[in-house]
Scaffold this motif. Structure first.
Motif, PDB file in Angstrom:
ATOM      1  N   GLN A  98       0.789  -9.336   4.835  1.00  0.00           N
ATOM      2  CA  GLN A  98       2.061  -8.753   4.428  1.00  0.00           C
ATOM      3  C   GLN A  98       3.216  -9.673   4.786  1.00  0.00           C
ATOM      4  N   THR A 109      10.762  -8.955  -1.179  1.00  0.00           N
ATOM      5  CA  THR A 109      11.770  -7.963  -1.543  1.00  0.00           C
ATOM      6  C   THR A 109      12.048  -7.083  -0.327  1.00  0.00           C
ATOM      7  N   PHE A 110      13.061  -6.268  -0.473  1.00  0.00           N
ATOM      8  CA  PHE A 110      13.420  -5.357   0.635  1.00  0.00           C
ATOM      9  C   PHE A 110      12.258  -4.412   0.960  1.00  0.00           C
ATOM     10  N   ASP A 111      11.601  -3.901  -0.040  1.00  0.00           N
ATOM     11  CA  ASP A 111      10.485  -2.976   0.183  1.00  0.00           C
ATOM     12  C   ASP A 111       9.330  -3.666   0.907  1.00  0.00           C
ATOM     13  N   GLN A 112       9.054  -4.922   0.507  1.00  0.00           N
ATOM     14  CA  GLN A 112       7.967  -5.643   1.159  1.00  0.00           C
ATOM     15  C   GLN A 112       8.309  -5.958   2.622  1.00  0.00           C
ATOM     16  N   GLN A 113       9.587  -6.269   2.874  1.00  0.00           N
ATOM     17  CA  GLN A 113      10.022  -6.532   4.251  1.00  0.00           C
ATOM     18  C   GLN A 113       9.914  -5.265   5.104  1.00  0.00           C
ATOM     19  N   ARG A 114      10.325  -4.146   4.532  1.00  0.00           N
ATOM     20  CA  ARG A 114      10.234  -2.879   5.277  1.00  0.00           C
ATOM     21  C   ARG A 114       8.793  -2.523   5.569  1.00  0.00           C
ATOM     22  N   ARG A 115       7.869  -2.791   4.651  1.00  0.00           N
ATOM     23  CA  ARG A 115       6.453  -2.504   4.897  1.00  0.00           C
ATOM     24  C   ARG A 115       5.922  -3.396   6.013  1.00  0.00           C
TER      25      ARG A 115
END
Length: 574
Positions: A98, A109-115
């Protein structure tokens, strides 16, 4: 001239225009400064328009699928509440994949960073949870090793547990896994490991000392107690916060040491006291006193030098002083006893001049005995009161004896007991007791309103005066004096009042008012609370009196119809 005129006009114009020129110049400067500041610094960022990777990108979809699979595998372990090393490796691999997605310039992306952040947090929690389990296990291992007396292994286990707990407390693990109390507990356990050898050494020394005492090996016991004391003192000093620190235990050990140091002196003291007791029983009071003095010196030495020992005793000091003073005062007390017996014999035989001459000497001896030997058992407060009383009454002894003997009559058939022919008159009571409680006043009237204790005290004082025992009569002696009856019975018939002691008619044995006039106290044990009244009084009917009434009453009772008479135990009347 025209030039000068032009110059003056120019100066005048400048004077009037200068404020406007300066004001406009200031505004211009401010505008220029604003423009400079607004356009200075980094230039306008040139935004590069990046094409967003569509979600149907095969490479992205593959990598996301791989992360999903790894995360699902980890959750299988977590659902079974098993945080194993394998589970953490799976989650760690998911985090690395990840991280590659989130940091990619193409896919980040922001979503990938948050995950990524979520997976990293889950990994930290997993590591912390597994570490907590290891801490608990290593602490349990340390406790087991310590109970098995394997101190080195216990220390290794506790140190590992402490290292792991400190890593959690200072690291990035979630706060629910941080435990500062447990860290302190582990530190205390390590300190306990350090002090345990000292504690066990001290306990072994105590066991050795107790065994030596039971076997009466005093020097070995003293050496063992000294080791135990030094060990406990070190524990109290260097490990004061552990459960092995104990000031009272140190006090007890020091007391035992003091007792052992004092034991030989205590034994000598006991031997000297025993020898003194033997001499005292044999009547050799001089040698008894010498041994008591040595015993006392040794006990004082113990109390001064070994105050913490079990042999320290203030009461033993008092006991030895009493024995010593008793032995030393024996010659004086013997002389006083002989003089006191002679005074009693002189009074009993009515040699009053001899008794009066001996009284001052007896009083001097009594005062000397009390002053020089206050703890002596021969100091008799009652005897001192008796001699002082006789000294005060010395001028009245003859008249008192004369009055008493004039009123005494022998009991019928009894040669050694004399009974007062009448109830005690108030004049005699006043002379003996220096007081008169009677409500029916008159010197020739019988004393009334006396309780049993008053009558008993009168008997004691009259015993001193007569030199022989005086007491209240028993009911049997009263009946002997009563005989067949007769005499005047003063009852409630007539004017019903108290008569004088010599006013009534005597019975056939010569006694007056055995029936009627006043009820009379009879003899009773000193420890009893009640005594008997006999004979009835002027308040009773003639019929009741003739039946010889007796009544138990509390000794403290007093009434206007109660009096008494006395009996004298005397070998012969002279």
């Amino acid at each position: 001239m025209s030039f000068h005129r032009f110059r003056h006009r120019l100066e005048d114009f400048w004077q009037s225009a200068r404020p406007w020129v300066l004001g406009l110049s200031g505004v211009g400067l401010l505008a220029g400064l604003w423009f400079f500041l607004a356009n200075s610094g980094p230039g306008r960022a040139v935004e590069s328009v990046q094409e967003t990777t569509p979600m149907d990108d095969p490479d992205l979809l593959k990598r996301i699928t791989e992360v999903d699979a790894l995360e699902a595998e980890y959750k299988t372990y977590a659902g079974a509440e098993v945080v194993s090393e394998e589970a953490l490796e799976v989650l760690g691999e998911a985090v690395e994949k990840q991280r590659g997605i989130a940091r990619s310039s193409m896919h980040g992306t922001f979503d990938q960073q948050r995950r990524l952040e979520g997976l990293e947090s889950e990994l930290d929690a997993g590591h912390a949870k597994r570490t907590v389990g290891l801490i608990t296990q290593r602490m349990a291992d340390g406790e087991s090793e310590m109970q098995a007396m394997r101190m080195a292994e216990a220390e290794v286990a506790y140190k590992e547990a402490l290292q792991l707990q400190r890593a959690i407390n200072t690291g990035s693990a979630p706060s629910r896994f941080k435990n500062y109390v447990r860290e302190v507990e582990i530190e205390k356990a390590l300190v306990t490991l350090q002090v345990s050898p000292l504690h066990f050494e001290k306990e072994a020394a105590l066991d050795k000392a107790r065994k030596a005492i039971t076997e009466e090996r005093w020097s070995d016991a003293l050496a063992a107690y000294t080791v135990a004391r030094d060990g406990q003192a070190r524990i109290n000093r260097d490990f004061a916060k552990t459960r092995f620190a104990d000031t009272s235990a140190l006090d007890r050990v020091e007391a035992e040491i003091a007792s052992l140091n004092a034991a030989s002196i205590a034994k000598e003291m006991e031997e000297k006291e025993a020898v003194g007791d033997a001499y005292a029983r044999a009547g050799d009071h001089k040698f008894a006193a010498d041994n008591y003095a040595e015993a006392l010196t040794r006990q004082q030495q113990i109390n001064q030098l070994y105050a913490r020992s079990r042999f320290m005793s203030s009461s033993r000091i008092e006991t030895l002083e009493t024995k010593l003073q008793t032995s030393r005062s024996f010659p004086l007390s013997e002389e006083l006893a002989r003089l006191d017996a002679r005074i009693s014999a002189d009074l009993r035989q009515r040699r009053l001049v001899a008794a009066e001459q001996a009284l001052p000497q007896a009083l001097v001896l009594t005062d000397r005995l009390a002053a020089d030997f206050p703890r002596s058992r021969f100091v008799d407060g009652a005897n001192r009161i008796k001699l002082s009383y006789l000294g005060l009454k010395s001028a009245e002894l003859k008249s008192l004896q004369d009055e008493v003997f004039d009123r005494l009559l022998p009991l019928v058939g009894v040669g050694d007991r004399l009974l007062l022919a009448s109830e005690v008159p108030q004049g005699l009571y006043q002379a003996v007791m220096n007081t008169n409680p009677s409500r029916n006043a008159g010197r020739a009237m019988p004393v009334d309103s006396v309780n049993w204790n008053d009558a008993q005290e009168f008997c004691v004082r009259l015993s001193w005066i007569l030199g022989t025992k005086v007491r209240l009569p028993t009911v049997d002696e009263y009946r002997v004096a009563l005989g067949a009856g007769g005499g005047e019975v003063r009852s409630s018939a007539g004017d019903a009042k108290v008569g004088t002691v010599d006013g009534g008619r005597a019975n056939t044995n010569g006694y007056r008012d055995l029936l009627g006039n006043l009820a009379e106290w009879l003899d009773a044990p000193l420890e009893a609370d009640r005594a008997t009244l006999a004979g009835g009084s002027y308040l009773d009917t003639p019929e009741a009196i003739l039946r010889f009434p007796t009544e138990p009453r509390a000794k403290v009772d007093r009434a206007r119809h109660i009096g008494f008479r006395v009996l004298v135990e005397l070998p012969a009347v002279r």
